[in-house]
Design a protein around this motif. Structure first.
Motif, PDB file in Angstrom:
ATOM      1  N   VAL A 196      37.214  38.209  41.130  1.00  0.00           N
ATOM      2  CA  VAL A 196      37.545  36.874  41.628  1.00  0.00           C
ATOM      3  C   VAL A 196      36.295  36.177  42.136  1.00  0.00           C
ATOM      4  CG1 VAL A 196      38.743  35.610  43.466  1.00  0.00           C
ATOM      5  CG2 VAL A 196      39.938  37.385  42.199  1.00  0.00           C
ATOM      6  N   ALA A 197      36.200  34.883  41.850  1.00  0.00           N
ATOM      7  CA  ALA A 197      35.201  34.019  42.466  1.00  0.00           C
ATOM      8  C   ALA A 197      35.946  32.931  43.211  1.00  0.00           C
ATOM      9  CB  ALA A 197      34.275  33.403  41.423  1.00  0.00           C
ATOM     10  N   GLU A 198      35.750  32.843  44.522  1.00  0.00           N
ATOM     11  CA  GLU A 198      36.399  31.813  45.332  1.00  0.00           C
ATOM     12  C   GLU A 198      35.344  30.812  45.790  1.00  0.00           C
ATOM     13  OE1 GLU A 198      39.165  32.658  48.331  1.00  0.00           O
ATOM     14  OE2 GLU A 198      40.229  34.214  47.225  1.00  0.00           O
ATOM     15  N   VAL A 199      35.640  29.535  45.553  1.00  0.00           N
ATOM     16  CA  VAL A 199      34.720  28.451  45.903  1.00  0.00           C
ATOM     17  C   VAL A 199      35.326  27.641  47.031  1.00  0.00           C
ATOM     18  CG1 VAL A 199      33.463  26.426  45.071  1.00  0.00           C
ATOM     19  CG2 VAL A 199      33.960  28.327  43.503  1.00  0.00           C
ATOM     20  N   GLY A 200      34.583  27.468  48.105  1.00  0.00           N
ATOM     21  CA  GLY A 200      35.056  26.626  49.195  1.00  0.00           C
ATOM     22  C   GLY A 200      34.857  25.158  48.836  1.00  0.00           C
ATOM     23  N   ALA A 201      35.951  24.472  48.468  1.00  0.00           N
ATOM     24  CA  ALA A 201      35.852  23.067  48.068  1.00  0.00           C
ATOM     25  C   ALA A 201      35.707  22.150  49.276  1.00  0.00           C
ATOM     26  CB  ALA A 201      37.075  22.660  47.243  1.00  0.00           C
ATOM     27  N   ASP A 202      36.409  22.482  50.340  1.00  0.00           N
ATOM     28  CA  ASP A 202      36.241  21.814  51.625  1.00  0.00           C
ATOM     29  C   ASP A 202      36.681  22.815  52.688  1.00  0.00           C
ATOM     30  OD1 ASP A 202      39.108  21.583  52.018  1.00  0.00           O
ATOM     31  OD2 ASP A 202      39.081  19.805  50.746  1.00  0.00           O
ATOM     32  N   ASP A 203      36.793  22.371  53.922  1.00  0.00           N
ATOM     33  CA  ASP A 203      37.057  23.328  55.000  1.00  0.00           C
ATOM     34  C   ASP A 203      38.478  23.897  54.969  1.00  0.00           C
ATOM     35  OD1 ASP A 203      34.488  23.053  55.940  1.00  0.00           O
ATOM     36  OD2 ASP A 203      35.004  21.416  57.320  1.00  0.00           O
ATOM     37  N   GLN A 204      39.362  23.334  54.135  1.00  0.00           N
ATOM     38  CA  GLN A 204      40.737  23.811  54.063  1.00  0.00           C
ATOM     39  C   GLN A 204      41.167  24.200  52.651  1.00  0.00           C
ATOM     40  OE1 GLN A 204      42.661  24.255  56.818  1.00  0.00           O
ATOM     41  NE2 GLN A 204      40.909  23.586  58.033  1.00  0.00           N
ATOM     42  N   THR A 205      40.327  23.981  51.666  1.00  0.00           N
ATOM     43  CA  THR A 205      40.711  24.141  50.267  1.00  0.00           C
ATOM     44  C   THR A 205      39.778  25.104  49.545  1.00  0.00           C
ATOM     45  OG1 THR A 205      41.492  21.846  50.255  1.00  0.00           O
ATOM     46  CG2 THR A 205      41.220  22.920  48.105  1.00  0.00           C
ATOM     47  N   THR A 206      40.375  25.972  48.735  1.00  0.00           N
ATOM     48  CA  THR A 206      39.613  26.943  47.957  1.00  0.00           C
ATOM     49  C   THR A 206      40.013  26.858  46.488  1.00  0.00           C
ATOM     50  OG1 THR A 206      39.421  28.481  49.810  1.00  0.00           O
ATOM     51  CG2 THR A 206      39.148  29.402  47.603  1.00  0.00           C
ATOM     52  N   ILE A 207      39.027  26.926  45.610  1.00  0.00           N
ATOM     53  CA  ILE A 207      39.269  27.078  44.184  1.00  0.00           C
ATOM     54  C   ILE A 207      39.099  28.556  43.867  1.00  0.00           C
ATOM     55  CG2 ILE A 207      38.481  26.525  41.851  1.00  0.00           C
ATOM     56  CD1 ILE A 207      37.440  23.879  42.999  1.00  0.00           C
ATOM     57  N   ARG A 208      40.109  29.132  43.257  1.00  0.00           N
ATOM     58  CA  ARG A 208      40.095  30.571  42.975  1.00  0.00           C
ATOM     59  C   ARG A 208      40.048  30.808  41.472  1.00  0.00           C
ATOM     60  NH1 ARG A 208      43.482  35.211  42.363  1.00  0.00           N
ATOM     61  NH2 ARG A 208      42.899  36.928  43.782  1.00  0.00           N
ATOM     62  N   VAL A 209      39.063  31.557  41.034  1.00  0.00           N
ATOM     63  CA  VAL A 209      38.917  31.924  39.628  1.00  0.00           C
ATOM     64  C   VAL A 209      39.086  33.433  39.522  1.00  0.00           C
ATOM     65  CG1 VAL A 209      37.354  32.042  37.658  1.00  0.00           C
ATOM     66  CG2 VAL A 209      37.347  30.019  39.128  1.00  0.00           C
ATOM     67  N   GLU A 210      39.987  33.867  38.670  1.00  0.00           N
ATOM     68  CA  GLU A 210      40.178  35.299  38.461  1.00  0.00           C
ATOM     69  C   GLU A 210      39.989  35.628  36.984  1.00  0.00           C
ATOM     70  OE1 GLU A 210      43.533  38.862  38.961  1.00  0.00           O
ATOM     71  OE2 GLU A 210      43.649  37.040  40.178  1.00  0.00           O
ATOM     72  N   TYR A 211      39.136  36.604  36.717  1.00  0.00           N
ATOM     73  CA  TYR A 211      38.889  37.067  35.353  1.00  0.00           C
ATOM     74  C   TYR A 211      39.354  38.511  35.253  1.00  0.00           C
ATOM     75  CZ  TYR A 211      36.410  38.090  30.981  1.00  0.00           C
ATOM     76  OH  TYR A 211      36.100  38.458  29.697  1.00  0.00           O
ATOM     77  N   THR A 212      40.278  38.785  34.349  1.00  0.00           N
ATOM     78  CA  THR A 212      40.876  40.112  34.213  1.00  0.00           C
ATOM     79  C   THR A 212      40.532  40.705  32.858  1.00  0.00           C
ATOM     80  OG1 THR A 212      42.725  39.417  35.610  1.00  0.00           O
ATOM     81  CG2 THR A 212      43.010  41.429  34.330  1.00  0.00           C
ATOM     82  N   LYS A 213      40.007  41.901  32.881  1.00  0.00           N
ATOM     83  CA  LYS A 213      39.654  42.592  31.634  1.00  0.00           C
ATOM     84  C   LYS A 213      39.799  44.089  31.846  1.00  0.00           C
ATOM     85  CE  LYS A 213      37.574  43.325  27.577  1.00  0.00           C
ATOM     86  NZ  LYS A 213      37.615  44.806  27.560  1.00  0.00           N
ATOM     87  N   SER A 214      40.845  44.676  31.271  1.00  0.00           N
ATOM     88  CA  SER A 214      41.063  46.103  31.407  1.00  0.00           C
ATOM     89  C   SER A 214      40.102  46.879  30.506  1.00  0.00           C
ATOM     90  CB  SER A 214      42.511  46.448  31.023  1.00  0.00           C
ATOM     91  OG  SER A 214      42.678  47.844  30.880  1.00  0.00           O
ATOM     92  N   PRO A 215      39.654  48.054  30.935  1.00  0.00           N
ATOM     93  CA  PRO A 215      38.819  48.892  30.066  1.00  0.00           C
ATOM     94  C   PRO A 215      39.521  49.254  28.757  1.00  0.00           C
ATOM     95  CG  PRO A 215      38.731  49.682  32.326  1.00  0.00           C
ATOM     96  CD  PRO A 215      39.816  48.649  32.267  1.00  0.00           C
ATOM     97  N   LYS A 216      40.859  49.167  28.736  1.00  0.00           N
ATOM     98  CA  LYS A 216      41.617  49.497  27.530  1.00  0.00           C
ATOM     99  C   LYS A 216      41.704  48.319  26.555  1.00  0.00           C
ATOM    100  CE  LYS A 216      44.514  52.835  29.997  1.00  0.00           C
ATOM    101  NZ  LYS A 216      45.914  53.196  30.372  1.00  0.00           N
ATOM    102  N   ASP A 217      41.316  47.132  27.011  1.00  0.00           N
ATOM    103  CA  ASP A 217      41.360  45.960  26.139  1.00  0.00           C
ATOM    104  C   ASP A 217      40.291  46.060  25.058  1.00  0.00           C
ATOM    105  OD1 ASP A 217      43.324  45.010  27.771  1.00  0.00           O
ATOM    106  OD2 ASP A 217      42.068  43.549  28.823  1.00  0.00           O
ATOM    107  N   PRO A 218      40.469  45.318  23.956  1.00  0.00           N
ATOM    108  CA  PRO A 218      39.417  45.276  22.936  1.00  0.00           C
ATOM    109  C   PRO A 218      38.111  44.770  23.542  1.00  0.00           C
ATOM    110  CG  PRO A 218      41.449  44.291  22.109  1.00  0.00           C
ATOM    111  CD  PRO A 218      41.647  44.518  23.582  1.00  0.00           C
ATOM    112  N   PRO A 219      36.968  45.196  23.006  1.00  0.00           N
ATOM    113  CA  PRO A 219      35.682  44.735  23.541  1.00  0.00           C
ATOM    114  C   PRO A 219      35.587  43.214  23.555  1.00  0.00           C
ATOM    115  CG  PRO A 219      35.352  46.523  21.989  1.00  0.00           C
ATOM    116  CD  PRO A 219      36.801  46.135  21.891  1.00  0.00           C
ATOM    117  N   GLN A 220      35.018  42.668  24.623  1.00  0.00           N
ATOM    118  CA  GLN A 220      34.832  41.230  24.755  1.00  0.00           C
ATOM    119  C   GLN A 220      33.357  40.938  24.470  1.00  0.00           C
ATOM    120  OE1 GLN A 220      33.689  38.439  26.255  1.00  0.00           O
ATOM    121  NE2 GLN A 220      35.345  37.198  25.473  1.00  0.00           N
ATOM    122  N   PRO A 221      33.054  40.182  23.406  1.00  0.00           N
ATOM    123  CA  PRO A 221      31.657  40.067  22.982  1.00  0.00           C
ATOM    124  C   PRO A 221      30.725  39.387  23.980  1.00  0.00           C
ATOM    125  CG  PRO A 221      33.052  38.497  21.800  1.00  0.00           C
ATOM    126  CD  PRO A 221      33.967  39.416  22.543  1.00  0.00           C
TER     127      PRO A 221
END
Length: 206
Positions: A158-183
């Protein structure tokens, strides 16, 4: 006397070259994507500091799936196959092969209306560092950013960005080791999450 190659032989060589190169230009299917480019981060900004240049997140409220542009999606995950919008969460998710997935969301939102300052997750880390397997404090365009992997995030970063003092933008990237390779981001889920966050901040800054 030297025998000249026939036109048929020349044509066969050209055809072979076309097959090897895929007969396509960069950006078309069949061509390997450009190497992943890490996010351009700034110096660490403590989560507790006031945000001096708040980010206008109206776009995420109205059209969350417009947070990323087509060429940015390709730079992160090749060609995502599916896109889902969640208006009640001000979020959008993209997935490939129903496995590798990334999501961009804004907090607070109708589903979670309480203020969500970036200091919340920072406080949790300070109190329970054992819950986190990766922790990074950095910044993007004068905004504090926290990047982390944790036991409560299954196969993701997860990458969380503080947009202002009350708001956060949350980015989540999910990749299991069992998934096909991601180039592009194989073995670097946090690098992918941070790159997505960089794109979102850049788009919202306009």
């Amino acid at each position: 006397m030297t025998k000249k190659p026939s036109r048929r032989a020349g044509a066969s060589g050209a055809l072979l070259a076309m097959l090897i190169t895929g007969c396509a230009t960069p950006g078309e299917p069949g061509v390997a994507p450009a190497p992943a480019v890490p996010a351009s981060t700034g110096p660490r900004i403590a989560p507790s500091m006031a945000i001096i240049r708040p980010l206008d997140t109206t776009l995420l409220t109205a059209h969350p799936c417009s947070a990323l542009k087509a060429h940015q999606l390709r730079a992160v995950n090749g060609e995502p196959e599916q896109e889902y919008s969640y208006p009640d969460k001000y979020s959008c998710s993209w997935s490939e092969h129903r496995t590798t997935k990334f999501e961009v969301g804004k907090y607070p939102n109708p589903a979670e209306p309480e203020p969500h300052p970036i200091t919340e997750i920072a406080t949790r880390h300070y109190r329970h560092p054992e819950e986190f397997t990766h922790w990074q404090e950095t910044s993007l365009d004068d905004l504090p950013v926290l990047v982390y992997e944790s036991d409560f995030i299954f196969d993701g970063c997860v990458a969380e960005v503080g947009a202002d003092d009350q708001t956060t933008i949350r980015v989540e990237y999910t990749k299991s080791p069992k998934d096909p390779p991601q180039p592009l981001w194989e073995g670097d889920r946090c690098g992918a999450a941070l790159k997505i966050a960089e794109f979102v901040v850049r788009n919202l800054r306009g």
